[in-house]
Design a protein around this motif. Structure first.
Motif, PDB file in Angstrom:
ATOM      1  N   ALA A 134       0.833  -1.202   0.000  1.00  0.00           N
ATOM      2  CA  ALA A 134       0.000   0.000   0.000  1.00  0.00           C
ATOM      3  C   ALA A 134       0.869   1.254   0.000  1.00  0.00           C
ATOM      4  O   ALA A 134       0.586   2.220  -0.714  1.00  0.00           O
ATOM      5  N   LEU A 135       1.937   1.237   0.788  1.00  0.00           N
ATOM      6  CA  LEU A 135       2.834   2.386   0.858  1.00  0.00           C
ATOM      7  C   LEU A 135       3.511   2.626  -0.495  1.00  0.00           C
ATOM      8  O   LEU A 135       3.573   3.761  -0.978  1.00  0.00           O
ATOM      9  N   THR A 136       4.012   1.563  -1.110  1.00  0.00           N
ATOM     10  CA  THR A 136       4.639   1.697  -2.427  1.00  0.00           C
ATOM     11  C   THR A 136       3.632   2.208  -3.449  1.00  0.00           C
ATOM     12  O   THR A 136       3.946   3.086  -4.262  1.00  0.00           O
ATOM     13  N   GLY A 137       2.421   1.673  -3.399  1.00  0.00           N
ATOM     14  CA  GLY A 137       1.382   2.105  -4.325  1.00  0.00           C
ATOM     15  C   GLY A 137       1.050   3.578  -4.175  1.00  0.00           C
ATOM     16  O   GLY A 137       0.856   4.287  -5.174  1.00  0.00           O
ATOM     17  N   GLN A 138       1.011   4.059  -2.936  1.00  0.00           N
ATOM     18  CA  GLN A 138       0.715   5.476  -2.694  1.00  0.00           C
ATOM     19  C   GLN A 138       1.820   6.370  -3.242  1.00  0.00           C
ATOM     20  O   GLN A 138       1.550   7.417  -3.828  1.00  0.00           O
ATOM     21  N   LEU A 139       3.080   5.948  -3.041  1.00  0.00           N
ATOM     22  CA  LEU A 139       4.206   6.728  -3.563  1.00  0.00           C
ATOM     23  C   LEU A 139       4.135   6.814  -5.078  1.00  0.00           C
ATOM     24  O   LEU A 139       4.250   7.903  -5.652  1.00  0.00           O
ATOM     25  N   ILE A 140       3.944   5.666  -5.743  1.00  0.00           N
ATOM     26  CA  ILE A 140       3.887   5.649  -7.210  1.00  0.00           C
ATOM     27  C   ILE A 140       2.706   6.470  -7.708  1.00  0.00           C
ATOM     28  O   ILE A 140       2.815   7.224  -8.697  1.00  0.00           O
ATOM     29  N   GLU A 141       1.576   6.366  -7.026  1.00  0.00           N
ATOM     30  CA  GLU A 141       0.376   7.091  -7.444  1.00  0.00           C
ATOM     31  C   GLU A 141       0.584   8.600  -7.361  1.00  0.00           C
ATOM     32  O   GLU A 141       0.230   9.345  -8.287  1.00  0.00           O
ATOM     33  N   ARG A 142       1.175   9.069  -6.270  1.00  0.00           N
ATOM     34  CA  ARG A 142       1.421  10.504  -6.106  1.00  0.00           C
ATOM     35  C   ARG A 142       2.440  11.002  -7.127  1.00  0.00           C
ATOM     36  O   ARG A 142       2.284  12.073  -7.717  1.00  0.00           O
ATOM     37  N   TRP A 143       3.481  10.225  -7.343  1.00  0.00           N
ATOM     38  CA  TRP A 143       4.534  10.597  -8.287  1.00  0.00           C
ATOM     39  C   TRP A 143       3.967  10.673  -9.698  1.00  0.00           C
ATOM     40  O   TRP A 143       4.168  11.643 -10.426  1.00  0.00           O
ATOM     41  N   GLN A 144       3.218   9.633 -10.082  1.00  0.00           N
ATOM     42  CA  GLN A 144       2.655   9.585 -11.426  1.00  0.00           C
ATOM     43  C   GLN A 144       1.642  10.708 -11.640  1.00  0.00           C
ATOM     44  O   GLN A 144       1.585  11.304 -12.721  1.00  0.00           O
ATOM     45  N   ALA A 145       0.852  11.019 -10.615  1.00  0.00           N
ATOM     46  CA  ALA A 145      -0.148  12.085 -10.746  1.00  0.00           C
ATOM     47  C   ALA A 145       0.517  13.435 -10.989  1.00  0.00           C
ATOM     48  O   ALA A 145       0.037  14.247 -11.800  1.00  0.00           O
ATOM     49  N   ALA A 146       1.637  13.694 -10.294  1.00  0.00           N
ATOM     50  CA  ALA A 146       2.339  14.962 -10.483  1.00  0.00           C
ATOM     51  C   ALA A 146       2.921  15.055 -11.888  1.00  0.00           C
ATOM     52  O   ALA A 146       2.845  16.110 -12.544  1.00  0.00           O
ATOM     53  N   LEU A 147       3.496  13.956 -12.374  1.00  0.00           N
ATOM     54  CA  LEU A 147       4.054  13.956 -13.730  1.00  0.00           C
ATOM     55  C   LEU A 147       2.947  14.071 -14.776  1.00  0.00           C
ATOM     56  O   LEU A 147       3.099  14.769 -15.782  1.00  0.00           O
ATOM     57  N   ARG A 148       1.844  13.379 -14.534  1.00  0.00           N
ATOM     58  CA  ARG A 148       0.718  13.470 -15.462  1.00  0.00           C
ATOM     59  C   ARG A 148       0.245  14.911 -15.572  1.00  0.00           C
ATOM     60  O   ARG A 148      -0.021  15.414 -16.681  1.00  0.00           O
TER      61      ARG A 148
END
Length: 212
Positions: A134-148
């Protein structure tokens, strides 16, 4: 003694400012200790001594003991991954901002080298556990959202090709970075990370009127 908590709001007890500060001090001290000693070599007594807190305070904020504290430290380190990319990550509206972001990512991992505090923590917690995933997923989700959001801004200004799928482009960037970091941790070479970032920006930079 552990700090008192504020009144309950909506059935939840809110920590006082002093309590929140103490918890943050424990997390930050534990993070520093783990960077020095590694997760396996760090004991609660080490953390207690470094943060000038009692064992009672540590278990007050982390009743699950070391495992719960390690998860909090991992969340702290995950946030640091994104914080180290600021202010560029939140303002990817120009090619200069994208280049500055690229350079910030490279600098971060150059400083880190082959030792990744977050990677060590996730290994200690067990990468396949629900909490770690869950922690890894949250990090990737936040990172990807900012790049998107950055890709969309560039498309809206006509600087990037509107035919690009912003989500998939951002996902490819994150995947390229993670792959480059994995190679860096295995070999000590940062060239693959630089190549992944430079190629991502080159592919993004294909809008009308733009050149490589």
């Amino acid at each position: 003694m552990p700090e008192r908590h504020g009144p309950a709001r909506g059935g939840r007890v809110t920590p006082t400012a002093k309590g929140a500060a103490t918890r943050n001090r424990i997390v930050e001290g534990a993070a520093a200790e783990i960077r020095d000693r590694g997760a396996a070599g760090t004991t609660l007594d080490d953390i207690r001594a470094r943060t000038s807190t009692s064992k009672g305070q540590i278990f007050h904020y982390f009743p699950g003991g070391k495992e719960e504290l390690l998860l909090a430290v991992a969340a702290h380190e995950a946030g640091q991954v994104l914080d180290d990319q600021q202010p560029y990550l939140s303002d990817l509206g120009t090619w200069q901002a994208w280049q500055d972001w690229r350079d910030a990512v490279v600098r971060r991992y150059e400083r880190q080298g082959v030792h990744c505090p977050l990677g060590v923590l996730m290994t200690e917690l067990g990468r396949a556990t629900p909490a770690a995933q869950a922690l890894t997923g949250q990090l990737i989700e936040r990172w990807q959202a900012a790049l998107r959001a950055g890709v969309v801004r560039m498309q809206e200004s006509g600087r990037a090709d509107s035919r690009l799928d912003a989500d998939r482009t951002a996902a490819a960037m994150v995947a390229g970075i993670q792959g480059g970091v994995a190679i860096l941790m295995s070999t000590g070479a940062i060239t693959h990370l630089e190549a992944a970032l430079d190629t991502s920006l080159m592919l993004l930079r294909t809008g009308p009127g733009e050149s490589f």
